[in-house]
Design a protein around this motif. Structure first.
Motif, short mmCIF file in Angstrom:
data_model
loop_
_atom_site.label_atom_id
_atom_site.label_comp_id
_atom_site.label_asym_id
_atom_site.label_seq_id
_atom_site.Cartn_x
_atom_site.Cartn_y
_atom_site.Cartn_z
N GLU A 176 -1.05 8.15 3.34
CA GLU A 176 -0.18 7.42 4.26
C GLU A 176 -0.70 6.02 4.51
N LEU A 177 -2.02 5.94 4.68
CA LEU A 177 -2.64 4.63 4.94
C LEU A 177 -2.33 3.65 3.82
N PHE A 178 -2.55 4.08 2.59
CA PHE A 178 -2.34 3.16 1.46
C PHE A 178 -0.85 2.87 1.27
N TYR A 179 -0.03 3.88 1.55
CA TYR A 179 1.42 3.69 1.43
C TYR A 179 1.90 2.65 2.44
N GLU A 180 1.42 2.76 3.66
CA GLU A 180 1.83 1.81 4.71
C GLU A 180 1.36 0.40 4.37
N ILE A 181 0.18 0.31 3.78
CA ILE A 181 -0.31 -1.02 3.37
C ILE A 181 0.62 -1.59 2.31
N ALA A 182 0.95 -0.76 1.33
CA ALA A 182 1.82 -1.22 0.24
C ALA A 182 3.13 -1.75 0.80
N LYS A 183 3.69 -1.01 1.77
CA LYS A 183 4.96 -1.43 2.37
C LYS A 183 4.88 -2.79 3.03
N ARG A 184 3.69 -3.07 3.56
CA ARG A 184 3.53 -4.32 4.31
C ARG A 184 3.16 -5.51 3.45
N LEU A 185 2.95 -5.30 2.17
CA LEU A 185 2.56 -6.44 1.32
C LEU A 185 3.67 -7.49 1.34
N PRO A 186 3.29 -8.77 1.50
CA PRO A 186 4.30 -9.82 1.61
C PRO A 186 5.29 -9.80 0.46
N ARG A 187 4.82 -9.46 -0.75
CA ARG A 187 5.71 -9.52 -1.90
C ARG A 187 6.76 -8.41 -1.88
N LEU A 188 6.55 -7.42 -1.00
CA LEU A 188 7.54 -6.38 -0.90
C LEU A 188 8.53 -6.63 0.24
N GLN A 189 8.17 -7.59 1.06
CA GLN A 189 9.05 -7.92 2.17
C GLN A 189 10.19 -8.78 1.65
N PRO A 190 11.41 -8.58 2.18
CA PRO A 190 12.49 -9.49 1.80
C PRO A 190 12.13 -10.90 2.25
#
Lengths: 390, 202
Positions: free
Chosen positions: B162-176
């Protein structure tokens, strides 16, 4: 208190007796499966059938080297290699012996002679002879109950030093390693204890006949063989070595250096561990000890030769790599499978080219001011960050 | 290479924290799904990689697991330089390790890239009876400092993926992209316009 060491020696002999020539079955050969086995020093290694065959050949070569050394003892006299060190005599035979010895050592000291040869040629014997006979015993008994940041970290690391090793990872192994490391932390409070020394001291214990000799090998290593301040406070010596190494890589392996630089891959990312653990965490045990054979006789420049060789051996493959992960995989796959020490040492000392200790010392002097300035600047910046926050 | 809607990105991630907090154990759990009671102490740093899928994007983490002893601090910048994410690990049963975690946060805030996703992991959450660092206060601290916070257990696997998944979600390149004009070349904007667009995004 030295009872532990005897037990260890027995165990070491037992390994050698118990190790049959490993003959991989035809099925294993066909399937090319990975097998787990114990090497000469009791470490569990994983490898394929080819690796097992290489290890068997290495064992045979080690035996052959043993015969060479023993016949030299017979013809030149016991401890003949000690005469090569006396600086007062300039006899022809001494010079010849010196050249013979250097060549012999690069081909490997047989495990049975290693404790004796290392102890005298590294300067450990001389170091020990300058203090009273009871020095080590007095030191370890005086400090055994003391608690310092160093002892806390040592206690924390004992079960984390080559876990699973049949002697090191036993109460006796832990207690012996503890005495050596704690003793040293009081001998030199600037070093105290630095993570990494646990692996170095552990391997010294497996080689040397007594823990006291292992202690003196550790002392000579830190005080005379390696660059100063390799393990102290901010590891400044280690930073210096890394810069020297980068320069050497540019000179000796320019294509690799340029390629890695273009990838923004800093070689220190992988090399730092090599220089701090002296390859004990990366190379198979006998290969590491072969590097140490040269290290104790020729000095710390041997580490540069070996590190350069690991890159050099993989030149073509590295030039094709375009991801950091690929570079690291190439390097790690190589180091973990270097079961044949000669494969590495031939490149390190025949193909890399000649480097003198003087050249390395000059390089270090050149790099030192910049390293110290950078570390100092960083420290000041950090302090100001922490103060602003308070 | 990246077909529409399907992206692969590489992200450098660094783990920082006190010796024995469980950095290597978290990585081992995340990368191999294993746990070893006595993990070899890390010298310098160790490298691993592991991928996480977030919607239609595959994030490949290039993980640098660093050595924890205080004197290795001087090597850390080499590992956190250019990192897209940093996980600062402490041991919930050890107050000192939490203080050191706070120092790491300060250092990254001062030296690091402002785009780095920072996560705080209170590890050894299975040792609840020996807890020394309260969860609530840490949550407040994390919020104040813009950190993503989770208590984890490498031993039981709680919250590790979960920790790594949440980090991945927050990566700027994944943000619109929040404001497409942010991509416009600086030359096309007057200094005052630039200042305005910068402040409206903050």
């Amino acid at each position: 208190m030295y009872g532990g060491t005897h037990g260890k020696i027995d165990l070491a002999i037992e390994y050698q007796a118990q190790i049959p020539i490993l003959r991989p079955s035809i099925r294993a050969r066909r399937a090319n499966i990975t097998v787990k086995f114990q090497d000469l020093y009791g470490f569990t290694v994983e490898g394929n059938v080819d690796d097992v065959n290489v290890l068997n050949e290495v064992r045979e070569k080690v035996r052959e080297q043993g015969r060479v050394w023993w016949s030299l003892e017979a013809s030149k006299g016991v401890n003949w290699y000690l005469q090569t060190q006396s600086s007062t005599t300039l006899k022809f035979s001494v010079l010849v012996n010196g050249i013979t010895l250097k060549r012999l050592i690069r081909k490997g000291i047989p495990p049975s002679l290693r404790p004796k040869v290392w102890f005298s040629l590294s300067g450990a014997a001389k170091k020990k002879s300058t203090v009273p006979e009871s020095y080590y015993k007095d030191l370890t008994s005086a400090v055994q109950d003391k608690v310092t940041p160093a002892t806390k970290q040592i206690d924390h690391d004992l079960p984390r030093t080559f876990p699973g090793h049949p002697w090191l990872d036993t109460p006796e192994g832990h207690a012996t390693l503890r005495r050596v490391l704690v003793g040293y932390s009081f001998r030199d409070s600037d070093v105290g204890y630095c993570q990494g020394l646990n692996y170095v001291a552990a391997l010294l214990l497996l080689v040397m006949k007594t823990e006291e000799d292992a202690f003196w090998m550790l002392a000579v290593l830190l005080e005379d063989v390696l660059v100063n301040d390799c393990y102290t406070n901010n590891l400044s010596g280690c930073h210096v070595e890394q810069r020297v190494f980068k320069d050497l890589l540019t000179k000796k392996c320019p294509r690799i250096a340029a390629h890695l630089e273009a990838m923004e891959f800093d070689v220190s990312l992988v090399c730092t561990e090599w220089f701090l653990c002296l390859f004990s965490k990366s190379l198979p045990s006998e290969t590491t000890l072969r590097v140490w054979d040269v290290l104790f006789y020729e000095g710390a420049k041997a580490l540069f030769n070996v590190a350069l060789a690991i890159f050099k051996m993989n030149e073509e493959e590295l030039l094709m790599a375009h991801h950091i992960g690929d570079v690291i995989n190439i390097i790690q796959r190589t180091t973990h499978h270097l079961f044949d020490p000669d494969e590495l040492l031939t490149v390190a000392f025949d193909k890399i080219g000649f480097m003198t200790t003087t050249t390395i010392s000059k390089e270090r002097k050149k790099q030192e001011p910049a390293v110290l300035a950078e570390l100092d600047q960083r420290l000041r910046r950090l302090n100001s960050v922490n103060e602003d926050d308070k | 290479m990246a077909s529409s809607g399907n992206k692969n990105i590489n992200s450098k991630l660094v783990l920082l924290g006190d010796s024995g907090a469980g950095k290597s154990s978290l990585v081992l759990r995340f990368v191999k799904g294993q746990f070893i009671e006595f993990q070899e102490s890390t010298i310098g740093a160790a490298f691993f990689s592991q991928t996480v899928a977030v919607n239609d994007t595959t994030v490949k983490f290039e993980i640098w697991d660093t050595a924890g002893q205080e004197r290795y601090h001087s090597l850390a910048p080499m590992y956190y330089r250019g990192a897209a994410a940093a996980v600062i690990v402490y041991d919930i049963t050890n107050q000192e390790s939490f203080e050191r975690a706070k120092n790491w946060v300060r250092e990254l805030q001062a030296q690091g890239n402002s785009n780095t996703v920072m996560a705080l992991a209170g590890n050894k959450a299975d040792l609840i009876d020996a807890r020394k660092v309260p969860e609530e206060a840490t949550q407040t601290y994390a919020q104040e400092n813009g950190l993503f916070f989770m208590e984890t257990s490498a031993k039981t696997a709680t919250n590790v993926n979960e920790l790594f998944y949440e980090i991945a979600k927050r990566l700027p390149r994944l943000q619109p992209a929040p404001n497409p004009s942010g991509m416009v070349l600086v030359d096309n904007q007057s200094p005052s316009e630039r200042a305005a667009s910068a402040s409206c995004c903050s």
